[in-house]
Design a protein around this motif. Structure first.
Motif, short mmCIF file in Angstrom:
data_model
loop_
_atom_site.label_atom_id
_atom_site.label_comp_id
_atom_site.label_asym_id
_atom_site.label_seq_id
_atom_site.Cartn_x
_atom_site.Cartn_y
_atom_site.Cartn_z
N ASP A 104 -19.82 -3.52 -31.56
CA ASP A 104 -21.01 -2.80 -32.04
C ASP A 104 -20.88 -2.40 -33.52
O ASP A 104 -21.71 -1.68 -34.05
CB ASP A 104 -21.24 -1.55 -31.18
CG ASP A 104 -20.04 -0.60 -31.20
OD1 ASP A 104 -19.03 -0.94 -31.87
OD2 ASP A 104 -20.11 0.46 -30.56
N GLY A 105 -19.79 -2.83 -34.16
CA GLY A 105 -19.61 -2.53 -35.58
C GLY A 105 -19.01 -1.16 -35.85
O GLY A 105 -18.81 -0.79 -37.00
N ARG A 106 -18.75 -0.41 -34.78
CA ARG A 106 -18.18 0.94 -34.99
C ARG A 106 -16.66 0.91 -34.88
O ARG A 106 -16.08 0.00 -34.30
CB ARG A 106 -18.75 1.91 -33.94
CG ARG A 106 -20.25 2.14 -34.11
CD ARG A 106 -20.63 3.57 -33.77
NE ARG A 106 -19.80 4.11 -32.70
CZ ARG A 106 -20.22 4.26 -31.45
NH1 ARG A 106 -21.42 3.89 -31.10
NH2 ARG A 106 -19.42 4.78 -30.55
N LYS A 107 -16.03 1.95 -35.47
CA LYS A 107 -14.58 2.10 -35.41
C LYS A 107 -14.14 2.17 -33.95
O LYS A 107 -14.81 2.77 -33.12
CB LYS A 107 -14.25 3.42 -36.14
CG LYS A 107 -12.80 3.80 -36.11
CD LYS A 107 -12.62 5.22 -36.69
CE LYS A 107 -11.30 5.76 -36.19
NZ LYS A 107 -11.05 7.15 -36.53
N LEU A 108 -12.99 1.55 -33.65
CA LEU A 108 -12.48 1.62 -32.27
C LEU A 108 -11.88 3.00 -32.03
O LEU A 108 -11.27 3.56 -32.91
CB LEU A 108 -11.38 0.57 -32.07
CG LEU A 108 -11.77 -0.88 -32.33
CD1 LEU A 108 -10.56 -1.78 -32.13
CD2 LEU A 108 -12.89 -1.30 -31.40
N LEU B 274 -2.92 2.31 -27.13
CA LEU B 274 -3.13 1.59 -28.39
C LEU B 274 -4.18 0.50 -28.21
O LEU B 274 -4.21 -0.18 -27.19
CB LEU B 274 -1.82 0.95 -28.87
CG LEU B 274 -0.66 1.88 -29.19
CD1 LEU B 274 0.49 1.07 -29.80
CD2 LEU B 274 -1.07 3.01 -30.13
N HIS B 275 -5.03 0.33 -29.23
CA HIS B 275 -6.03 -0.74 -29.17
C HIS B 275 -5.78 -1.75 -30.29
O HIS B 275 -4.77 -1.65 -31.01
CB HIS B 275 -7.45 -0.16 -29.21
CG HIS B 275 -7.71 0.76 -30.38
ND1 HIS B 275 -7.54 0.38 -31.68
CD2 HIS B 275 -8.15 2.05 -30.42
CE1 HIS B 275 -7.87 1.37 -32.48
NE2 HIS B 275 -8.23 2.41 -31.75
N LEU B 276 -6.70 -2.67 -30.45
CA LEU B 276 -6.51 -3.74 -31.44
C LEU B 276 -6.32 -3.19 -32.87
O LEU B 276 -5.58 -3.77 -33.66
CB LEU B 276 -7.72 -4.69 -31.43
CG LEU B 276 -7.76 -5.71 -30.29
CD1 LEU B 276 -9.06 -6.52 -30.37
CD2 LEU B 276 -6.55 -6.65 -30.34
N GLY B 277 -6.96 -2.08 -33.16
CA GLY B 277 -6.82 -1.48 -34.50
C GLY B 277 -5.38 -1.04 -34.76
O GLY B 277 -4.84 -1.24 -35.86
N HIS B 278 -4.77 -0.45 -33.75
CA HIS B 278 -3.36 -0.04 -33.90
C HIS B 278 -2.47 -1.27 -34.04
O HIS B 278 -1.53 -1.28 -34.83
CB HIS B 278 -2.89 0.76 -32.69
CG HIS B 278 -3.65 2.04 -32.49
ND1 HIS B 278 -4.57 2.20 -31.49
CD2 HIS B 278 -3.62 3.20 -33.16
CE1 HIS B 278 -5.08 3.41 -31.56
NE2 HIS B 278 -4.53 4.05 -32.57
N ALA B 279 -2.76 -2.28 -33.22
CA ALA B 279 -1.95 -3.50 -33.28
C ALA B 279 -2.01 -4.09 -34.68
O ALA B 279 -0.99 -4.52 -35.23
CB ALA B 279 -2.47 -4.52 -32.25
N TYR B 280 -3.20 -4.09 -35.28
CA TYR B 280 -3.35 -4.63 -36.63
C TYR B 280 -2.47 -3.86 -37.61
O TYR B 280 -1.72 -4.44 -38.41
CB TYR B 280 -4.82 -4.56 -37.08
CG TYR B 280 -5.01 -5.03 -38.49
CD1 TYR B 280 -4.95 -6.38 -38.81
CD2 TYR B 280 -5.19 -4.11 -39.52
CE1 TYR B 280 -5.07 -6.81 -40.11
CE2 TYR B 280 -5.32 -4.52 -40.85
CZ TYR B 280 -5.27 -5.88 -41.13
OH TYR B 280 -5.37 -6.30 -42.43
N SER B 281 -2.54 -2.52 -37.55
CA SER B 281 -1.77 -1.69 -38.48
C SER B 281 -0.26 -1.89 -38.29
O SER B 281 0.50 -2.00 -39.26
CB SER B 281 -2.14 -0.22 -38.25
OG SER B 281 -1.84 0.55 -39.37
N ALA B 282 0.17 -1.95 -37.04
CA ALA B 282 1.60 -2.13 -36.75
C ALA B 282 2.06 -3.51 -37.23
O ALA B 282 3.11 -3.64 -37.86
CB ALA B 282 1.84 -1.96 -35.26
#
Ligand code: GLU
Length: 261
Positions: free
Chosen positions: A228-232, A16-24
């Motif tokens: 870099d502005g791209r999706k993780l 899991l990365h920061l994007g998952h942490a945000y969603s959770a």
């Protein structure tokens, strides 16, 4: 009054990365705000990608950032019978047809348009197979998946997904059928997930209509972007929660970066 039910449903294909942490964190905080429930579900129907070490890591990483969820956790690979029941119902109402095409045949005979996963839309070879022929091939053990017969369903999702494959030859189910079946079985009232999955929502709503299941409220949140502005992506280690932990970052810092108290 029934309470709202939220969920976070990662696929254990990586850390899991920061994007998952945000969603959770978002789902958990919404559940707390509306005095609802927060569930965690492991979406591991794709055995070629899911790994048990990632399941263990999901539990560890989410607990580390301070999340709590209800037990037991639903692990999709333990419930193929439920997804098969949904498929049986779709077969019964004639909403799907068996597809025997090889990957190569699908590619060679595809339509020009691509679906949101980047796959070319299916050309429809097996839609034209007479039913007795298809049944004979199935009885003879011919490997096959199942596709939605969009032409007969007349739904908005048709233009985007074409005759979407909803049970793969190799897996027997698909993410789409499993997610819709489980959201209903678990009484999920609010699906809050990343914008990357938004294109799948009309397909999920179509499946709910066909299966006579309630449609939860959908909300799609912005994605956390990399430097870099791209999706993780899960393959990128840099923002993986365990990487950040090993570099000495505290859970409170993670929560703060993501905008949670
Ligand atoms: N399992 C999906 C994923 O990890 C998410 C499914 C969903 O939230 O509906 O991408």
């Amino acid at each position: 009054m029934s309470v709202p039910v939220f969920r976070f449903a990662p696929s254990p294909n990586g850390f899991l990365h920061l994007g998952h942490a945000y969603s959770a964190l978002l789902n958990s905080s919404l559940a707390a705000k509306y005095q609802g429930r927060f569930l965690l579900r492991i979406e591991d129907t794709d055995g070629s990608r899911a790994r048990s070490e990632f399941v263990t890591a999901i539990f560890e990483d989410l607990a580390w950032i301070g999340l709590e969820w209800e037990r037991p956790v639903r692990i999709q690979s333990e419930h193929f019978a439920d997804y098969e029941a949904s498929l049986a119902q779709l077969r019964k109402i004639g909403a799907i047809y068996p597809c025997f095409c090889s990957r190569r045949h699908v590619q060679a005979n595809a339509l020009a348009a691509r679906d949101p996963d980047g796959q070319p839309l299916y050309g429809g070879t097996c839609r034209l197979l007479p039913r007795p022929v298809a049944e004979r091939r199935i009885a003879g053990g011919d490997a096959h998946g199942w596709r939605l017969d969009m032409a007969s369903l007349g739904d908005n999702a048709a233009a985007v997904w074409g005759d979407a494959m909803i049970a793969k030859r190799t897996v027997g189910s698909s993410y789409h059928v499993a997610v819709v079946t489980d959201d209903a079985l678990q009484g999920i009232t609010h699906v809050v997930r990343g914008r990357d999955i938004e294109p799948a929502t009309p397909l999920h709503m179509l499946l709910q209509r066909l299966l006579g299941l309630p449609t939860p409220q959908y909300q799609h949140h912005d994605l956390i972007k990399g430097a870099d502005g791209r999706k993780l992506s899960k393959s990128e280690g840099s923002t993986a929660l365990r990487q950040l932990r090993s570099e000495g970052m505290a859970p409170s810092e993670i929560r703060q970066i993501l905008g949670f108290p």
